[in-house]
Design an enzyme around this catalytic site. Structure first.
Site, PDB file in Angstrom:
ATOM      1  N   ARG A  83       0.892  -1.275  -0.050  1.00 50.17           N
ATOM      2  CA  ARG A  83      -0.115   0.104  -0.046  1.00 50.17           C
ATOM      3  C   ARG A  83       0.841   1.404  -0.081  1.00 50.17           C
ATOM      4  O   ARG A  83       1.588   1.278   0.915  1.00 50.17           O
ATOM      5  CB  ARG A  83      -0.629  -0.019   1.289  1.00 50.17           C
ATOM      6  N   HIS A 127      -3.083  11.191   1.259  1.00 48.02           N
ATOM      7  CA  HIS A 127      -2.355  10.643   2.631  1.00 48.02           C
ATOM      8  C   HIS A 127      -1.667  12.123   3.126  1.00 48.02           C
ATOM      9  O   HIS A 127      -0.504  12.229   3.364  1.00 48.02           O
ATOM     10  CB  HIS A 127      -1.403   9.657   2.388  1.00 48.02           C
ATOM     11  N   GLU A 173      -7.403   8.376   6.665  1.00 53.17           N
ATOM     12  CA  GLU A 173      -7.773   9.024   7.997  1.00 53.17           C
ATOM     13  C   GLU A 173      -8.100  10.463   8.101  1.00 53.17           C
ATOM     14  O   GLU A 173      -7.378  11.165   8.521  1.00 53.17           O
ATOM     15  CB  GLU A 173      -6.449   8.548   8.975  1.00 53.17           C
ATOM     16  N   ASN A 300      -7.496   1.592   9.872  1.00 52.51           N
ATOM     17  CA  ASN A 300      -6.035   1.535  10.456  1.00 52.51           C
ATOM     18  C   ASN A 300      -6.446   1.554  11.995  1.00 52.51           C
ATOM     19  O   ASN A 300      -7.081   2.221  12.550  1.00 52.51           O
ATOM     20  CB  ASN A 300      -5.359   3.064  10.107  1.00 52.51           C
ATOM     21  N   TYR A 302      -4.202   1.303  15.800  1.00 53.55           N
ATOM     22  CA  TYR A 302      -3.094   1.261  16.497  1.00 53.55           C
ATOM     23  C   TYR A 302      -2.837   0.830  18.044  1.00 53.55           C
ATOM     24  O   TYR A 302      -2.182   0.283  18.521  1.00 53.55           O
ATOM     25  CB  TYR A 302      -2.239   2.592  16.387  1.00 53.55           C
ATOM     26  N   GLU A 357      -3.720  -0.473   8.276  1.00 51.45           N
ATOM     27  CA  GLU A 357      -2.392  -0.164   8.932  1.00 51.45           C
ATOM     28  C   GLU A 357      -2.567  -0.652  10.271  1.00 51.45           C
ATOM     29  O   GLU A 357      -3.681  -0.749  10.959  1.00 51.45           O
ATOM     30  CB  GLU A 357      -2.202   1.485   9.276  1.00 51.45           C
TER      31      GLU A 357
HETATM   32  C1  PNW Z   1      -1.310   7.165  10.967  1.00 53.19           C
HETATM   33  N1  PNW Z   1      -3.617   9.673  16.349  1.00 53.19           N
HETATM   34  O1  PNW Z   1      -1.471   8.231  11.632  1.00 53.19           O
HETATM   35  C2  PNW Z   1      -1.004   7.483   9.618  1.00 53.19           C
HETATM   36  O2  PNW Z   1      -1.878   6.864   8.518  1.00 53.19           O
HETATM   37  C3  PNW Z   1       0.502   7.057   9.208  1.00 53.19           C
HETATM   38  O3  PNW Z   1       0.935   7.860   8.103  1.00 53.19           O
HETATM   39  C4  PNW Z   1       1.217   7.080  10.594  1.00 53.19           C
HETATM   40  O4  PNW Z   1       2.708   7.222  10.133  1.00 53.19           O
HETATM   41  C5  PNW Z   1       0.927   6.132  11.265  1.00 53.19           C
HETATM   42  O5  PNW Z   1      -0.284   6.300  11.727  1.00 53.19           O
HETATM   43  C6  PNW Z   1       1.531   6.077  12.763  1.00 53.19           C
HETATM   44  O6  PNW Z   1       1.333   7.392  13.553  1.00 53.19           O
HETATM   45  C7  PNW Z   1      -2.000   8.451  12.884  1.00 53.19           C
HETATM   46  O7  PNW Z   1      -3.375  10.564  16.904  1.00 53.19           O
HETATM   47  C8  PNW Z   1      -1.318   9.602  13.402  1.00 53.19           C
HETATM   48  O8  PNW Z   1      -4.680   8.978  16.955  1.00 53.19           O
HETATM   49  C9  PNW Z   1      -2.115   9.951  14.623  1.00 53.19           C
HETATM   50  C10 PNW Z   1      -3.067   9.245  15.268  1.00 53.19           C
HETATM   51  C11 PNW Z   1      -3.702   8.160  14.602  1.00 53.19           C
HETATM   52  C12 PNW Z   1      -3.017   7.904  13.286  1.00 53.19           C
END
Ligand code: PNW
Length: 450
Positions: A83, A127, A173, A300, A302, A357
């Site tokens: 991707r 992006h 996002e 995505n 995390y 992601e």
């Molecule tokens: C994503 N938050 O960003 C992005 O899609 C990527 O480009 C980035 O490198 C990756 O996650 C890691 O950060 C985010 O604050 C940035 O919740 C901030 C947040 C979530 C996703």
């Protein structure tokens, strides 16, 4: 490990796609080469105090020149899918008018290289690197006029590349673009107004809808969809009514604010009420435009957030460190991914889901020619199990993309945070497979030979 991977493989569908992800601004470099226009991130980096290490994206991972080597790394990993994102100002320097053939030629070479390596290319149109000229000229995403311009750009990509791409996602996002870009000022263009962020979110969603329509009219072979970031919201104290309300509002502004218009053609009523005077200005037809049928939903994931609701405000609580935090300070909590996939399946009956992601930042360093990133392997193991569990319980997940292939420019954190499967030595641009890359390669290999 062997037992875990055996179970994973049994739960996942045979055509499950194993991938990894990057984005243009974070890896390409070549910021002013071959006719590329300036983006809002080029401009943001030039402003003192915006980026923690005062770095910029002029060179980044030099992927613009090193893409053959990077595709070779993907091939070594055994990736079935990759991707990446198109840089809008690289292919249309001013965001409207003339196309930049040299920019298109780069993506043409990249896609050819991927296809020759047997790797399916998945593209994202936006992006976060808006052409600066649109910010200067019409106020960027604050203006509705950006919507038809984005649709023109989407149609052009679909015409040129739509039959060689496995998928095209409109936006990555939009919550980040709107909230971090226009309310908290952490991201470009660095504004600090909630009302602006809300209006921008509406224009982003309209741009998504208009781009979907424009691409459908072209009729590419690629699957079309959107990528949303989901950070499930939990009350810090489940016994507290204030904390539960704070979690509902946080969920409403992050998850439902984007899922409801895309899948139901309406904004969540509780959040419209919560926003009061900051609620978006909506014109007749806007919501119908936003609600387009999608071929896939990119998620995505995390971490989760813990919410505290004292004094009628909601604030994020720092998770206790014993739960395990990444180098971003984000809690490692894979079970939220299982729960969340099941919840969106139940509440929205979405199209097939792709984890576009998932990954962690870790304080990686090279010691004796090796990067021992046990923590990342544990993170991967936990989240792959979480995906497999969700699939076993009925979620339709078709692929997983590790963020990221390479250490890269982590936005306002600059090059201080390392998310890659490959370590990058920025002084020499040398790439080195971390232990996690070897582990991920083993998983993919086992899956293929199951
Ligand atoms: C994503 N938050 O960003 C992005 O899609 C990527 O480009 C980035 O490198 C990756 O996650 C890691 O950060 C985010 O604050 C940035 O919740 C901030 C947040 C979530 C996703």
């Amino acid at each position: 490990d062997t037992a875990l991977i055996r179970d994973l493989i049994q739960a996942l569908p045979a055509d499950f796609q194993w991938g990894s992800a990057t984005s243009a601004a974070q890896i390409e470099g070549a910021a002013r080469e071959d006719g590329k226009g300036e983006s809002i991130w080029d401009r943001f980096c030039a402003q003192p105090g915006r980026i923690k290490d005062s770095s910029n994206i002029d060179v980044a991972c030099d992927h613009y020149r090193r893409y053959p080597e990077d595709v070779a790394l993907m091939k070594w990993l055994g990736l079935q899918a990759y991707r990446f994102s198109f840089s809008w100002p690289r292919v249309q320097p001013l965001g409207r008018g003339a196309w930049n053939e040299a920019g298109f030629a780069f993506y043409d070479r990249l896609i050819d290289e991927l296809l020759a390596a047997g790797i399916r290319p998945h593209a994202t149109l936006y992006h976060w690197d808006l052409p600066q000229a649109l910010d200067d000229g019409i106020g960027g995403w604050l203006s509705r006029d950006v919507v038809p311009l984005f649709a023109d750009y989407a149609a052009e990509i679909a015409r040129r590349f739509g039959d060689r791409l496995a998928s095209i996602a409109t936006l990555n996002e939009p919550w980040c673009s709107a909230t971090l870009g226009y309310e908290t000022a952490q991201f470009a263009p660095g504004h600090t107004s909630r009302a602006e962020a809300v209006q921008v979110s509406h224009h982003l969603l309209m741009a998504h809808g208009a781009a979907m329509q424009a691409m459908r009219a072209v009729g590419p072979k690629a699957q079309l969809g959107i990528v949303l970031n989901h950070t499930p919201s939990f009350p810090a104290n489940p016994e507290s009514e204030d904390d539960r309300r704070a979690a509902r509002i946080d969920d409403g502004t992050n998850v439902r604010w984007y899922m409801d218009p895309v899948f139901r053609g309406q904004y969540p009523a509780d959040i419209i009420e919560y926003l009061g005077a900051d609620a978006p200005k909506i014109q007749p037809g806007d919501l119908a435009l936003i609600q387009q049928p999608l071929d896939f939903l990119g998620v995505n994931f995390y971490t989760r957030s813990l919410l505290n609701g004292q004094n009628g405000q909601q604030s994020m609580v720092t998770p206790p460190a014993e739960l395990g935090l990444t180098d971003m300070g984000w809690e490692i909590y894979p079970q939220a991914l299982t729960q969340h996939l099941l919840r969106i399946t139940r509440e929205y009956t979405p199209p097939p889901i792709v984890i576009t992601e998932n990954g962690m930042a870790n304080a990686d360093s090279v010691v004796d020619g090796r990067v021992n990133d046990e923590a990342r392997i544990a993170y991967l193991r936990g989240h792959l199990s979480a995906v497999a569990q969700a699939v076993a319980l009925g979620a339709d997940v078709r692929g997983y993309f590790y963020w990221s292939l390479l250490d890269n420019f982590e936005w306002n954190s600059g090059y201080l945070k390392r998310f890659g499967l490959f370590h990058v030595d920025y002084a020499t641009q040398q790439r080195l497979a971390k232990d996690s890359a070897h582990w991920y390669r083993g998983v993919i290999e086992q899956f293929k030979t199951r």
